[in-house]
Design a protein around this motif. Structure first.
Motif, PDB file in Angstrom:
ATOM      1  N   MET A  68       0.849  -1.199   0.000  1.00 35.53           N
ATOM      2  CA  MET A  68       0.000   0.000   0.000  1.00 35.53           C
ATOM      3  C   MET A  68       0.881   1.245   0.000  1.00 35.53           C
ATOM      4  O   MET A  68       1.902   1.305   0.690  1.00 35.53           O
ATOM      5  CB  MET A  68      -0.917   0.014   1.217  1.00 35.53           C
ATOM      6  N   HIS A  69       0.501   2.246  -0.796  1.00 32.88           N
ATOM      7  CA  HIS A  69       1.162   3.554  -0.811  1.00 32.88           C
ATOM      8  C   HIS A  69       0.142   4.593  -0.342  1.00 32.88           C
ATOM      9  O   HIS A  69      -0.545   5.224  -1.150  1.00 32.88           O
ATOM     10  CB  HIS A  69       1.665   3.900  -2.214  1.00 32.88           C
ATOM     11  N   PRO A  70       0.003   4.754   0.989  1.00 36.73           N
ATOM     12  CA  PRO A  70      -1.043   5.651   1.494  1.00 36.73           C
ATOM     13  C   PRO A  70      -0.780   7.105   1.145  1.00 36.73           C
ATOM     14  O   PRO A  70       0.359   7.565   1.101  1.00 36.73           O
ATOM     15  CB  PRO A  70      -1.006   5.425   3.016  1.00 36.73           C
ATOM     16  N   MET A  71      -1.878   7.811   0.891  1.00 30.08           N
ATOM     17  CA  MET A  71      -1.769   9.240   0.585  1.00 30.08           C
ATOM     18  C   MET A  71      -3.023   9.947   1.091  1.00 30.08           C
ATOM     19  O   MET A  71      -4.118   9.379   1.105  1.00 30.08           O
ATOM     20  CB  MET A  71      -1.634   9.463  -0.927  1.00 30.08           C
ATOM     21  N   VAL A  72      -2.828  11.160   1.569  1.00 30.61           N
ATOM     22  CA  VAL A  72      -3.980  12.006   1.876  1.00 30.61           C
ATOM     23  C   VAL A  72      -4.555  12.471   0.542  1.00 30.61           C
ATOM     24  O   VAL A  72      -3.817  12.882  -0.346  1.00 30.61           O
ATOM     25  CB  VAL A  72      -3.571  13.209   2.735  1.00 30.61           C
ATOM     26  N   LYS A  73      -5.859  12.359   0.375  1.00 33.79           N
ATOM     27  CA  LYS A  73      -6.488  12.673  -0.907  1.00 33.79           C
ATOM     28  C   LYS A  73      -6.071  14.065  -1.372  1.00 33.79           C
ATOM     29  O   LYS A  73      -6.399  15.076  -0.744  1.00 33.79           O
ATOM     30  CB  LYS A  73      -8.006  12.592  -0.778  1.00 33.79           C
ATOM     31  N   PRO A  74      -5.315  14.138  -2.471  1.00 33.97           N
ATOM     32  CA  PRO A  74      -4.766  15.431  -2.886  1.00 33.97           C
ATOM     33  C   PRO A  74      -5.786  16.398  -3.443  1.00 33.97           C
ATOM     34  O   PRO A  74      -5.480  17.580  -3.623  1.00 33.97           O
ATOM     35  CB  PRO A  74      -3.742  15.042  -3.963  1.00 33.97           C
TER      36      PRO A  74
ATOM     37  N   GLY B   8     -12.358   9.603   6.019  1.00 34.63           N
ATOM     38  CA  GLY B   8     -12.557   9.640   4.569  1.00 34.63           C
ATOM     39  C   GLY B   8     -11.479  10.410   3.836  1.00 34.63           C
ATOM     40  O   GLY B   8     -11.708  10.900   2.725  1.00 34.63           O
ATOM     41  N   LEU B   9     -10.285  10.506   4.426  1.00 34.06           N
ATOM     42  CA  LEU B   9      -9.218  11.325   3.850  1.00 34.06           C
ATOM     43  C   LEU B   9      -8.120  10.506   3.194  1.00 34.06           C
ATOM     44  O   LEU B   9      -7.199  11.068   2.603  1.00 34.06           O
ATOM     45  CB  LEU B   9      -8.583  12.201   4.945  1.00 34.06           C
ATOM     46  N   LEU B  10      -8.175   9.191   3.286  1.00 37.52           N
ATOM     47  CA  LEU B  10      -7.068   8.360   2.850  1.00 37.52           C
ATOM     48  C   LEU B  10      -7.356   7.706   1.510  1.00 37.52           C
ATOM     49  O   LEU B  10      -8.462   7.240   1.242  1.00 37.52           O
ATOM     50  CB  LEU B  10      -6.794   7.273   3.900  1.00 37.52           C
TER      51      LEU B  10
ATOM     52  N   GLU C  49     -14.168   5.715   1.142  1.00 39.75           N
ATOM     53  CA  GLU C  49     -13.275   4.576   1.126  1.00 39.75           C
ATOM     54  C   GLU C  49     -12.047   4.854   0.264  1.00 39.75           C
ATOM     55  O   GLU C  49     -12.143   5.489  -0.780  1.00 39.75           O
ATOM     56  CB  GLU C  49     -13.981   3.330   0.595  1.00 39.75           C
ATOM     57  N   PRO C  50     -10.850   4.366   0.684  1.00 44.36           N
ATOM     58  CA  PRO C  50      -9.610   4.689  -0.033  1.00 44.36           C
ATOM     59  C   PRO C  50      -9.606   4.296  -1.502  1.00 44.36           C
ATOM     60  O   PRO C  50      -9.042   5.010  -2.329  1.00 44.36           O
ATOM     61  CB  PRO C  50      -8.542   3.905   0.747  1.00 44.36           C
TER      62      PRO C  50
ATOM     63  N   THR D  30     -15.209   2.881  -8.648  1.00 46.26           N
ATOM     64  CA  THR D  30     -16.392   3.496  -9.252  1.00 46.26           C
ATOM     65  C   THR D  30     -16.152   3.820 -10.713  1.00 46.26           C
ATOM     66  O   THR D  30     -16.985   3.542 -11.581  1.00 46.26           O
ATOM     67  CB  THR D  30     -16.776   4.772  -8.484  1.00 46.26           C
ATOM     68  N   LEU D  31     -14.992   4.412 -10.992  1.00 42.82           N
ATOM     69  CA  LEU D  31     -14.676   4.762 -12.371  1.00 42.82           C
ATOM     70  C   LEU D  31     -14.566   3.505 -13.235  1.00 42.82           C
ATOM     71  O   LEU D  31     -15.032   3.478 -14.380  1.00 42.82           O
ATOM     72  CB  LEU D  31     -13.374   5.554 -12.411  1.00 42.82           C
ATOM     73  N   ALA D  32     -13.968   2.443 -12.689  1.00 42.45           N
ATOM     74  CA  ALA D  32     -13.855   1.190 -13.433  1.00 42.45           C
ATOM     75  C   ALA D  32     -15.227   0.573 -13.674  1.00 42.45           C
ATOM     76  O   ALA D  32     -15.496   0.000 -14.741  1.00 42.45           O
ATOM     77  CB  ALA D  32     -12.957   0.216 -12.679  1.00 42.45           C
TER      78      ALA D  32
END
Length: 402
Positions: free
Chosen positions: A1-7, A79-81, A135-136, A142-144
């Protein structure tokens, strides 16, 4: 996993120990308290580091074992990850994230999901979905999932052609347009049928528009994604029918007869159009769960007994040859209709569910009217509608889960 705060959510510190992600009240989140070491760790959550490297960074800052996991848990619950290994919502190439977030590390590490150039036209949509869904990995899923959907647009005038183009550009896999006749000069619009389509068959022109805007590896339908053939009856294979009649009458006062097969097959359908300088979006009809075209007709008849006589005259004869359809109004209606359609296809219930939004020139004040299922309507929405609504709302989510 490469966690990131939603940019996609802009970051600002409210104080030395309180950070806010996002600006708009609908999606902004405040995280507090945040000590100095945690703040430094937050800055490293840009998707370029795996969890092992992040643990080492946490230890280097004197943070205790388990602190990283606790922080990731807090961010996920808020809901930020996001997980950059599933794609990088809000990032494209080496530039800054969509929404103006920090661009550090936008190139990403190997395996961080940054190399899919086919996603580039949908980066901004992916960023938006990352803001909407907590959800991360939900934005990417959804797009897929949109690629497996089949939407039928009935009507290729200013509103319908633009709705079809928007749905195709948003990644919906198959967008089918049903209409007859040839394109008139006043039906062309930026984002819809182009000026060079005048005189061409509407089905052919609509097919080209849909194919031109196909995004993200979407597949074409059996006739290239749009067709003017077939009877247009409801089908279990249809995810949604969007009814956008060129003259607008069939959206303002929907005819129950064409809707009959959709009610029978349980096909959700959304009405949208412009009639006499008045735009309407909705209702989104969930068969057996919300008011349908016949419910609306029965309700109007109860209010005004002369209504059937008026409807018979309005619907008789040939369609109006020159509808009063303002270009900017048609664009606004098409945009809102497409947004409501996408919200439903993504598994939510937009505000047009069992309701109609209406706006008129010149004041352009949107008004909403809740439509009640009629007890005498055979659609059954007046009986146990809440159960059917919940079931229909989950239909698009079932597609996503599959």
């Amino acid at each position: 996993m490469h966690p990131m705060v939603k940019p996609a959510l802009r970051r600002a510190w409210r104080s030395l120990r309180c950070v806010q992600f996002g600006i708009t009240p609908a999606h902004a989140v405040v995280v507090s308290p945040v000590d100095r070491g945690t703040g430094e760790l937050l800055a490293l959550l840009d998707g370029t580091r795996g969890t092992e490297l992040l643990r080492a960074e946490a230890r280097a800052r004197g943070l205790p074992d388990g602190h990283l996991e606790a922080l990731l848990g807090r961010l996920s619950a808020a809901g930020l990850l996001a997980d950059a290994s599933n794609g990088r919502p809000g990032k494209a190439g080496s530039g800054a994230g969509a929404g103006g977030a920090e661009g550090a590390g936008a190139g990403g590490a190997a395996g961080a999901g940054t190399g899919d150039a086919a996603l580039d036209p949908l980066r901004a949509d992916l960023a938006s979905l990352s803001v909407v869904h907590r959800e991360p990995d939900r934005a990417v899923r959804t797009l897929a999932a949109r690629r497996a959907l089949h939407v039928q647009v009935r009507g290729a005038g200013r509103v319908g052609a633009m709705v079809a183009a928007l749905l195709s550009a948003a990644g919906v896999g198959t967008v089918e347009v049903l209409d007859s006749g040839r394109v008139e000069p006043w039906e062309t619009a930026p984002g819809g049928l182009p000026a060079e389509a005048v005189g061409e068959r509407r089905a052919t022109a609509a097919r080209r528009v849909v194919r031109r805007w196909a995004r993200g590896g979407t597949r074409a339908g059996p006739t290239g994604g749009a067709t003017g053939q077939g009877d247009g009856r409801g089908s279990p294979g249809l995810s949604l029918v969007v009814v956008t009649p060129r003259d607008g009458l069939g959206a303002y006062v929907p005819d129950p007869v064409p809707a009959g097969p959709w009610i029978t097959t349980g096909t959700p359908h959304l009405y949208a159009g412009v009639l006499e300088a008045t735009g309407t979006v909705g209702p989104l009809v969930l068969p057996g769960g919300t008011a349908c075209a016949r419910c609306l007709q029965e309700e109007l008849t109860d209010r005004e007994p002369v209504r059937p006589r008026l409807l018979a005259q309005w619907r008789s004869g040939a369609p109006h040859s020159l509808p009063a359809c303002d270009l900017a109004l048609a664009t606004a209606v098409a945009g809102l209709a497409a947004a409501h359609a996408l919200a439903f296809l993504d598994g939510d219930l937009p505000a047009s569910t069992g309701a109609r939004w209406e706006v008129s020139l010149p004041l352009l004040e949107w008004r909403a009217e809740r439509l009640r299922p009629h007890p005498d309507c055979p659609c059954g929405a007046a009986r146990g509608g809440e159960r059917e609504r919940a079931s229909a709302a989950g239909s698009a989510q079932d597609t996503m889960a599959g």
